[in-house]
Design a protein around this motif. Structure first.
Motif, PDB file in Angstrom:
ATOM      1  N   ASN A 166      63.076  30.723  19.620  1.00 36.06           N
ATOM      2  CA  ASN A 166      64.059  29.669  19.897  1.00 36.06           C
ATOM      3  C   ASN A 166      65.210  29.690  18.896  1.00 36.06           C
ATOM      4  OD1 ASN A 166      62.621  28.763  22.094  1.00 36.06           O
ATOM      5  ND2 ASN A 166      61.617  27.116  20.990  1.00 36.06           N
ATOM      6  N   LYS A 167      64.884  29.867  17.626  1.00 33.47           N
ATOM      7  CA  LYS A 167      65.928  29.912  16.596  1.00 33.47           C
ATOM      8  C   LYS A 167      66.820  31.131  16.808  1.00 33.47           C
ATOM      9  CE  LYS A 167      67.591  27.880  13.043  1.00 33.47           C
ATOM     10  NZ  LYS A 167      68.264  26.607  13.213  1.00 33.47           N
ATOM     11  N   ALA A 168      66.218  32.254  17.168  1.00 38.01           N
ATOM     12  CA  ALA A 168      66.991  33.467  17.417  1.00 38.01           C
ATOM     13  C   ALA A 168      67.923  33.280  18.612  1.00 38.01           C
ATOM     14  CB  ALA A 168      66.061  34.649  17.643  1.00 38.01           C
ATOM     15  N   GLU A 169      67.441  32.609  19.655  1.00 33.99           N
ATOM     16  CA  GLU A 169      68.285  32.337  20.822  1.00 33.99           C
ATOM     17  C   GLU A 169      69.464  31.445  20.444  1.00 33.99           C
ATOM     18  OE1 GLU A 169      65.620  30.762  23.790  1.00 33.99           O
ATOM     19  OE2 GLU A 169      65.425  32.730  24.739  1.00 33.99           O
ATOM     20  N   GLN A 170      69.210  30.436  19.603  1.00 32.96           N
ATOM     21  CA  GLN A 170      70.296  29.561  19.147  1.00 32.96           C
ATOM     22  C   GLN A 170      71.348  30.346  18.371  1.00 32.96           C
ATOM     23  OE1 GLN A 170      68.480  26.516  16.784  1.00 32.96           O
ATOM     24  NE2 GLN A 170      67.617  25.425  18.526  1.00 32.96           N
ATOM     25  N   LYS A 171      70.883  31.168  17.448  1.00 31.61           N
ATOM     26  CA  LYS A 171      71.799  31.955  16.626  1.00 31.61           C
ATOM     27  C   LYS A 171      72.572  32.957  17.484  1.00 31.61           C
ATOM     28  CE  LYS A 171      70.889  30.696  12.321  1.00 31.61           C
ATOM     29  NZ  LYS A 171      71.882  30.285  11.362  1.00 31.61           N
ATOM     30  N   ALA A 172      71.883  33.667  18.375  1.00 33.08           N
ATOM     31  CA  ALA A 172      72.547  34.641  19.240  1.00 33.08           C
ATOM     32  C   ALA A 172      73.579  33.941  20.125  1.00 33.08           C
ATOM     33  CB  ALA A 172      71.528  35.392  20.084  1.00 33.08           C
ATOM     34  N   GLY A 173      73.249  32.763  20.634  1.00 31.12           N
ATOM     35  CA  GLY A 173      74.192  31.994  21.446  1.00 31.12           C
ATOM     36  C   GLY A 173      75.422  31.585  20.660  1.00 31.12           C
ATOM     37  N   TYR A 174      75.214  31.182  19.418  1.00 32.90           N
ATOM     38  CA  TYR A 174      76.329  30.806  18.550  1.00 32.90           C
ATOM     39  C   TYR A 174      77.280  31.991  18.368  1.00 32.90           C
ATOM     40  CZ  TYR A 174      78.872  29.782  14.236  1.00 32.90           C
ATOM     41  OH  TYR A 174      79.856  29.617  13.292  1.00 32.90           O
ATOM     42  N   TYR A 175      76.706  33.168  18.067  1.00 28.56           N
ATOM     43  CA  TYR A 175      77.548  34.337  17.845  1.00 28.56           C
ATOM     44  C   TYR A 175      78.165  34.839  19.146  1.00 28.56           C
ATOM     45  CZ  TYR A 175      76.077  34.200  13.049  1.00 28.56           C
ATOM     46  OH  TYR A 175      75.879  33.794  11.761  1.00 28.56           O
ATOM     47  N   ASP A 176      77.490  34.650  20.281  1.00 22.82           N
ATOM     48  CA  ASP A 176      78.087  34.951  21.589  1.00 22.82           C
ATOM     49  C   ASP A 176      79.368  34.146  21.774  1.00 22.82           C
ATOM     50  OD1 ASP A 176      76.587  36.907  22.868  1.00 22.82           O
ATOM     51  OD2 ASP A 176      75.188  35.464  23.749  1.00 22.82           O
ATOM     52  N   HIS A 196      75.085  38.973  15.747  1.00 20.98           N
ATOM     53  CA  HIS A 196      74.549  38.838  17.101  1.00 20.98           C
ATOM     54  C   HIS A 196      73.495  39.905  17.374  1.00 20.98           C
ATOM     55  CE1 HIS A 196      74.324  39.435  21.461  1.00 20.98           C
ATOM     56  NE2 HIS A 196      74.376  38.105  21.471  1.00 20.98           N
ATOM     57  N   ARG A 197      73.784  41.139  16.990  1.00 26.69           N
ATOM     58  CA  ARG A 197      72.799  42.230  17.168  1.00 26.69           C
ATOM     59  C   ARG A 197      71.505  41.918  16.422  1.00 26.69           C
ATOM     60  NH1 ARG A 197      77.093  46.883  16.099  1.00 26.69           N
ATOM     61  NH2 ARG A 197      78.030  46.939  18.164  1.00 26.69           N
ATOM     62  N   TYR A 198      71.641  41.415  15.209  1.00 26.57           N
ATOM     63  CA  TYR A 198      70.457  41.088  14.406  1.00 26.57           C
ATOM     64  C   TYR A 198      69.592  40.036  15.112  1.00 26.57           C
ATOM     65  CZ  TYR A 198      67.519  39.251  10.719  1.00 26.57           C
ATOM     66  OH  TYR A 198      66.445  38.818  10.000  1.00 26.57           O
ATOM     67  N   TRP A 199      70.192  38.910  15.521  1.00 24.38           N
ATOM     68  CA  TRP A 199      69.420  37.838  16.115  1.00 24.38           C
ATOM     69  C   TRP A 199      68.931  38.174  17.514  1.00 24.38           C
ATOM     70  CZ3 TRP A 199      67.146  34.509  13.253  1.00 24.38           C
ATOM     71  CH2 TRP A 199      67.691  34.184  12.018  1.00 24.38           C
ATOM     72  N   ALA A 200      69.672  38.986  18.246  1.00 27.85           N
ATOM     73  CA  ALA A 200      69.276  39.353  19.610  1.00 27.85           C
ATOM     74  C   ALA A 200      67.974  40.144  19.631  1.00 27.85           C
ATOM     75  CB  ALA A 200      70.387  40.143  20.292  1.00 27.85           C
TER      76      ALA A 200
END
Length: 109
Positions: A46-56, A102-106
């Motif tokens: 969930n945290k990774a999805e939040q972070k990836a969404g932020y960077y998206d 984004h690559r990192y969190w994805a």
């Protein structure tokens, strides 16, 4: 008083007694049960999805601002013969960091 552990947190070095880490260390030795593992994996996911969404979102803002993707913008910056404007250079550095983050969190999604 026991062993003192020093670690870097947000560019500040913090010292803490080693005893504070003992419960975590013993939990790792015992092992987490399956439910706890699933909860922790869900939390990380969930945290990774939040972070990836932020960077998206940040990447999309840059795409809209320059009307191109990052690799095209990167080529524009590298192939420019004249001096680059400071704002473009700052955006290039920021945009590159957004792509990398984004690559990192994805990878955890």
């Amino acid at each position: 008083m026991g062993e003192t552990i020093e670690y870097c947190h947000y560019s500040r070095y913090i010292k803490m007694p080693g005893k504070l880490l003992e419960p975590i260390d013993s939990m790792a030795k015992i092992g987490l049960n399956k439910d706890e593992q699933e909860i922790l994996q869900g939390f990380v996911h969930n945290k990774a999805e939040q972070k990836a969404g932020y960077y998206d979102k940040k990447i999309a803002e840059m795409k809209q601002k320059y009307d191109m993707d990052f690799s095209t913008f990167q080529n524009k910056v590298y192939l420019r013969e004249a001096e680059i404007e400071l704002e473009e250079w700052n955006d290039f550095v920021l945009w590159g960091s957004y792509v990398k983050a984004h690559r990192y969190w994805a990878q955890f999604c």
